[in-house]
Design an enzyme around this catalytic site. Structure first.
Site, PDB file in Angstrom:
ATOM      1  N   ARG A  44      72.380 -18.069 -57.617  1.00 17.81           N
ATOM      2  CA  ARG A  44      71.591 -17.384 -58.656  1.00 17.81           C
ATOM      3  C   ARG A  44      72.484 -17.280 -59.876  1.00 17.81           C
ATOM      4  NH1 ARG A  44      67.976 -11.949 -58.409  1.00 17.81           N
ATOM      5  NH2 ARG A  44      66.628 -13.532 -57.506  1.00 17.81           N
TER       6      ARG A  44
ATOM      7  N   HIS B 183      62.312 -19.908 -60.960  1.00 15.82           N
ATOM      8  CA  HIS B 183      62.553 -19.142 -59.722  1.00 15.82           C
ATOM      9  C   HIS B 183      61.709 -19.762 -58.599  1.00 15.82           C
ATOM     10  CE1 HIS B 183      63.838 -16.073 -57.151  1.00 15.82           C
ATOM     11  NE2 HIS B 183      63.247 -15.012 -57.668  1.00 15.82           N
TER      12      HIS B 183
ATOM     13  N   GLN C 123      60.855 -17.952 -55.083  1.00 14.07           N
ATOM     14  CA  GLN C 123      59.839 -16.901 -55.183  1.00 14.07           C
ATOM     15  C   GLN C 123      58.433 -17.494 -55.102  1.00 14.07           C
ATOM     16  OE1 GLN C 123      60.182 -13.367 -55.582  1.00 14.07           O
ATOM     17  NE2 GLN C 123      58.040 -13.595 -55.002  1.00 14.07           N
TER      18      GLN C 123
ATOM     19  N   ASP D 145      54.629  -9.403 -63.899  1.00 12.78           N
ATOM     20  CA  ASP D 145      56.079  -9.337 -63.697  1.00 12.78           C
ATOM     21  C   ASP D 145      56.630  -8.336 -64.707  1.00 12.78           C
ATOM     22  OD1 ASP D 145      58.583  -9.803 -62.704  1.00 12.78           O
ATOM     23  OD2 ASP D 145      58.764 -11.857 -63.414  1.00 12.78           O
TER      24      ASP D 145
ATOM     25  N   CYS E 171      56.451 -10.148 -58.108  1.00 13.72           N
ATOM     26  CA  CYS E 171      57.603 -10.588 -57.302  1.00 13.72           C
ATOM     27  C   CYS E 171      58.600  -9.475 -57.046  1.00 13.72           C
ATOM     28  CB  CYS E 171      58.269 -11.800 -57.937  1.00 13.72           C
ATOM     29  SG  CYS E 171      59.164 -11.432 -59.463  1.00 13.72           S
TER      30      CYS E 171
ATOM     31  N   ARG F 119      59.550 -14.259 -48.657  1.00 14.24           N
ATOM     32  CA  ARG F 119      60.787 -14.882 -49.156  1.00 14.24           C
ATOM     33  C   ARG F 119      61.629 -15.343 -47.970  1.00 14.24           C
ATOM     34  NH1 ARG F 119      62.740 -13.610 -54.211  1.00 14.24           N
ATOM     35  NH2 ARG F 119      64.257 -15.231 -53.683  1.00 14.24           N
TER      36      ARG F 119
HETATM   37  N1   CP Z   1      62.041 -11.257 -56.736  1.00 15.30           N
HETATM   38  C1   CP Z   1      63.392 -11.353 -56.679  1.00 15.30           C
HETATM   39  O1   CP Z   1      63.989 -12.447 -56.830  1.00 15.30           O
HETATM   40  O2   CP Z   1      64.018 -10.198 -56.332  1.00 15.30           O
HETATM   41  P1   CP Z   1      65.588  -9.920 -56.447  1.00 15.30           P
HETATM   42  O3   CP Z   1      65.958 -10.032 -57.904  1.00 15.30           O
HETATM   43  O4   CP Z   1      65.771  -8.539 -55.900  1.00 15.30           O
HETATM   44  O5   CP Z   1      66.303 -10.963 -55.632  1.00 15.30           O
END
Ligand code: CP
Length: 308
Positions: free
Chosen positions: A107, A134, A137, A225, A266, A294
């Site tokens: 990430r 992403h 997700q 979001d 998400c 996830r």
């Molecule tokens: N939705 C998501 O990626 O959550 P986090 O940022 O907590 O990993």
């Protein structure tokens, strides 16, 4: 080398197999404690590096638990603690990590860090979020939609608010899974043109509608979001709130969608901002199924990457 970098870079048949595989693995675990191992242990003797240059709850925990369930081990690394955060090149980091681990999930901020990692790694690399996309997700979100309502192909998804990185991966998925999408939000926050045109080129109907009530008419799925990131200062937060207020998902807005339209987010959410608790905790909300999925979707992605 099978990297999972983005949904549009992955063959639609492979994406479909991953969603099906995730559902099969989820079913096989029903009723078991979270920590119980899967029947087959495809990651036995494998180590997965989980690199986080940004905060995370869901991605961190779901990857870690998923690897453990499949019999592997994880190593969580923060970018700032690694030499990567102190000047070592991404290329060298990728080549070194490839000598220790079997799979890398990262990430990061800039997607070029991800792509360079993939270019130089001798092991598969998974995109755990960049500033642009992403994909993990959205794989979980497609799985979640189909669990509740059947095939997503031909359905209408409405994205509300900010055309951000999660929205971008939804647009990629529209092209690959064959659904339509409407973006409703202020013009300043439109998704990048490139994402829209790519989905259209694959036959998806992609629309932009500034009026939120018109946008959600006939929607099968409404998605919200967060409006602000933790890095936004107070004046930026206020400006974005003022711009985005007409796009809040609340009972009035949802009344314009199909009666059985699902609601997704998400997470993490700012309740009563982008969506009300009435909607987030209401009967059409599947936000916690998304979070659970996830885990299952990423297990399928890791298996695909490793050819297991
Ligand atoms: N939705 C998501 O990626 O959550 P986090 O940022 O907590 O990993």
């Amino acid at each position: 080398m099978k990297h999972f970098l983005d949904i549009h870079k992955t063959d639609p048949d492979d994406l479909r197999r991953m969603i099906d595989d995730a559902g099969r693995m989820k079913q096989a675990r029903l009723g078991r404690p979270r920590g119980a191992p899967d029947d087959d242990l495809p990651l036995a003797d494998r180590v997965v590096a989980l690199i986080f240059e940004k905060p995370s709850t869901r991605t961190r925990v779901s990857f870690d638990v998923g690897v453990r369930q499949m019999g592997g081990q994880t190593m969580a690394l923060s970018g700032s603690d690694m030499q990567l955060g102190h000047g070592e090149t991404i290329a060298d980091t990728a080549r070194v990590l490839s000598r220790y681990v079997d799979l890398i999930m990262i990430r990061t901020f800039d997607e070029t860090v991800l792509t360079e990692m993939a270019d130089y790694a001798d092991v598969p690399v998974i995109n755990g979020l960049t500033d642009r996309t992403h994909p993990c997700q959205i794989m979980a979100d497609i799985m979640t939609y189909e669990e509740h309502r059947g095939p997503i192909a031909g359905k209408k998804v409405v994205w509300t608010g900010d055309g951000n990185n999660v929205c971008a991966s939804f647009l990629h998925a529209a092209g690959q899974f064959g659904f339509d999408m409407t973006f409703t939000g202020p013009a300043q926050l439109d998704p990048e043109r490139e994402f829209i045109e790519l989905a259209r080129s694959k036959g998806s109907r992609i629309e932009i509608e500034r009026n939120a009530e018109k946008a959600v008419q006939g929607a099968d799925l409404v998605v919200a979001d967060t409006w602000v990131s933790m890095h936004d200062g107070q004046s930026s937060r206020e400006r974005r709130h003022n711009m985005l207020r007409p796009y809040q998902v609340n009972a009035h807005l949802m009344s314009h969608a199909k009666p059985d339209a699902l609601f997704m987010h998400c997470l993490p959410a700012h309740r009563e901002e982008e969506a009300t608790s009435e909607i987030m905790d209401g009967p059409n909300s599947v936000i916690f199924d998304e979070a659970e999925n996830r885990l299952h979707a990423q297990k399928a992605i890791m298996r695909w990457c490793l050819g297991l």
